[in-house]
Design an enzyme around this catalytic site. Structure first.
Site, short mmCIF file in Angstrom:
data_model
loop_
_atom_site.label_atom_id
_atom_site.label_comp_id
_atom_site.label_asym_id
_atom_site.label_seq_id
_atom_site.Cartn_x
_atom_site.Cartn_y
_atom_site.Cartn_z
N ARG A 48 -101.29 -60.86 55.08
CA ARG A 48 -101.11 -59.78 56.05
C ARG A 48 -99.64 -59.74 56.51
NH1 ARG A 48 -99.59 -62.46 59.59
NH2 ARG A 48 -99.07 -60.62 60.82
N ALA A 50 -96.65 -56.47 57.05
CA ALA A 50 -96.24 -55.41 56.12
C ALA A 50 -95.47 -55.90 54.89
CB ALA A 50 -95.47 -54.33 56.88
N ARG A 91 -104.96 -51.20 52.48
CA ARG A 91 -104.53 -51.04 53.88
C ARG A 91 -103.53 -49.88 53.91
NH1 ARG A 91 -103.19 -56.00 57.55
NH2 ARG A 91 -104.13 -54.65 59.09
N GLN A 198 -103.51 -62.77 65.91
CA GLN A 198 -102.40 -63.19 65.05
C GLN A 198 -101.35 -63.99 65.85
OE1 GLN A 198 -103.82 -60.20 64.97
NE2 GLN A 198 -103.73 -59.24 62.95
N ASP A 239 -94.88 -51.82 61.01
CA ASP A 239 -95.62 -51.55 59.76
C ASP A 239 -95.14 -50.29 59.08
OD1 ASP A 239 -97.55 -53.43 61.31
OD2 ASP A 239 -98.15 -53.42 59.20
N ASN A 249 -96.95 -50.21 64.79
CA ASN A 249 -97.03 -51.68 64.74
C ASN A 249 -98.36 -52.08 65.36
OD1 ASN A 249 -95.85 -54.25 64.08
ND2 ASN A 249 -95.62 -54.60 66.27
N LYS A 250 -98.64 -53.36 65.38
CA LYS A 250 -99.92 -53.88 65.85
C LYS A 250 -100.32 -53.27 67.19
CE LYS A 250 -102.14 -56.10 64.20
NZ LYS A 250 -103.22 -55.46 63.39
O1 MRU Z 1 -102.78 -56.37 60.84
P1 MRU Z 1 -101.58 -57.23 60.53
O2 MRU Z 1 -101.75 -58.63 60.97
O3 MRU Z 1 -101.17 -57.10 59.09
O4 MRU Z 1 -100.42 -56.59 61.41
C1 MRU Z 1 -99.11 -57.11 61.29
C2 MRU Z 1 -98.14 -56.47 62.21
O5 MRU Z 1 -98.46 -55.58 62.95
C3 MRU Z 1 -96.72 -56.95 62.12
O6 MRU Z 1 -96.08 -56.79 63.34
C4 MRU Z 1 -95.96 -56.13 61.07
O7 MRU Z 1 -96.65 -56.06 59.86
C5 MRU Z 1 -94.59 -56.66 60.84
S1 MRU Z 1 -94.67 -58.22 60.02
C6 MRU Z 1 -93.14 -58.74 59.62
#
Ligand code: MRU
Length: 347
Positions: A48, A50, A91, A198, A239, A249-250
């Protein structure tokens, strides 16, 4: 700056991934031999973040095409494009996945006159290049971003953006890592990042390994910390970022950005150029992945709600660019006017 772990590695004829659903309790490396297994690993968040999704997808495409016994380029190309669409469906929000797959697609097209076996090797080579480049790019992001961090600052971050989520070092995490190595005596507030934790499971694991001081907080603690002067800067990953700087983003990132603006705290997004999506003008065009309600109603497979409770579970949100102080990239810090300055990165 050496790291004792890698989230993804290519092992002669297969992929090895550190299964992030098992962390921090178990450090299990799984062998991934087929494109179907890569799709599943991305979908289930074993891999997981991006940039890491993009890297895994690139290797996954090779694992798919190496099984093909097409007789000519035309039928090979049809299958290749089918596999690309299949991987993209794992995804939808992370820009790096489609970026990596399209980059391979273009490389294949540029070599279409070569033997199919040679084209397959070119695909593997391109996946390795994407992986290696990300390591270099993330180091640069850390070097550039750490210049923003002053001595004894408290940095707040969300989700996980470390080596687990990238080829190495991370994005927002790389900024933290580099500031720590510059002996700036920093401290990190780590949002737990509901529902999949996370922050609590992965960022704490990475910070501990790096020896960086931190406190884990519930997501709803961030506002009061900002309001009482305990946060000097917020740094998050991304992302997908559109041409005008709107940022996916998350889930929970938008709330942090609004709180940071209200409290006059700088809010930075750290990302590689591969996360920008210049085909999309604004955040309204970004597809937000919606995940299973069970991720909210259960913790580690145990229910925490009455039976039949329904839940809404978007994995990401959009932060409008007006809340963002700047973007930390491998090419430097991008400040407003974002539309103009993001475009310049690609000229
Ligand atoms: O659902 P995830 O855990 O893949 O989400 C990840 C994020 O939102 C990160 O902040 C993003 O991918 C940047 S990672 C360098």
């Amino acid at each position: 700056m050496k790291q004792a772990y890698e989230s993804i590695s290519w092992e002669e004829d297969h992929l090895s991934i550190l299964d992030q659903t098992q962390l921090p309790l178990r450090e299990i490396y799984s062998d991934v031999n087929t494109i179907g297994q890569v799709w599943d690993a991305i979908k289930k968040l074993k891999v997981r973040g991006a940039p890491a999704i993009g890297i895994a997808g690139a290797y996954g495409l090779y694992l798919g095409v190496r099984e093909l016994d097409s007789k000519n380029f035309t039928s090979f190309n049809v299958e290749l494009n089918r596999w690309i669409e299949y991987l993209k469906s794992s995804r939808p929000t992370a820009a790096n996945l489609s970026w990596a797959l399209e980059r391979i697609n273009q490389t294949v097209y540029a070599n279409k006159d070569k033997e199919l076996d040679e084209i397959k090797e070119i695909i593997l080579k391109t996946a390795k290049t994407i992986h290696d480049e990300d390591k270099r790019v993330c180091k640069k992001i850390g070097e550039n971003g750490s210049e923003l961090v002053k001595k004894q600052w408290n940095i707040l971050t969300h989700c996980n953006t470390g080596a687990l989520a990238t080829g190495a070092y991370g994005t927002a995490f790389s900024v933290i890592l580099h500031a720590h190595h510059q002996e700036k005596d920093i401290h990190v507030w780590v949002d737990e990042t509901r529902p999949l934790l996370q922050g609590a499971r992965l960022t704490t694991w990475e910070l501990q390994k790096a020896g960086i001081p931190f406190h884990l907080i519930t997501d709803s603690t961030a506002g009061s910390l900002m309001n009482t002067g305990k946060v000097d800067i917020v740094v998050v990953g991304a992302d997908r970022v559109t041409a005008n700087g709107d940022t996916a983003n998350k889930i929970g990132t938008y709330s942090l950005a609004v709180l940071a603006k209200e409290n006059d705290i700088p809010f930075y997004v750290a990302l590689p150029l591969s996360t920008f999506d210049l085909q999309s003008e604004t955040g309204e065009e970004i597809e937000i992945e919606e995940r299973q309600p069970e991720e909210v109603t259960h913790i580690s497979k145990s229910p925490i709600t009455p039976k039949k409770t329904d839940a809404y579970n978007p994995a990401f949100d959009i932060t409008p660019h007006k809340y963002i102080t700047g973007f930390i990239t491998e090419q430097g810090i991008v400040k407003p006017d974002f539309k103009k300055n993001i475009k310049k990165l690609f000229d």
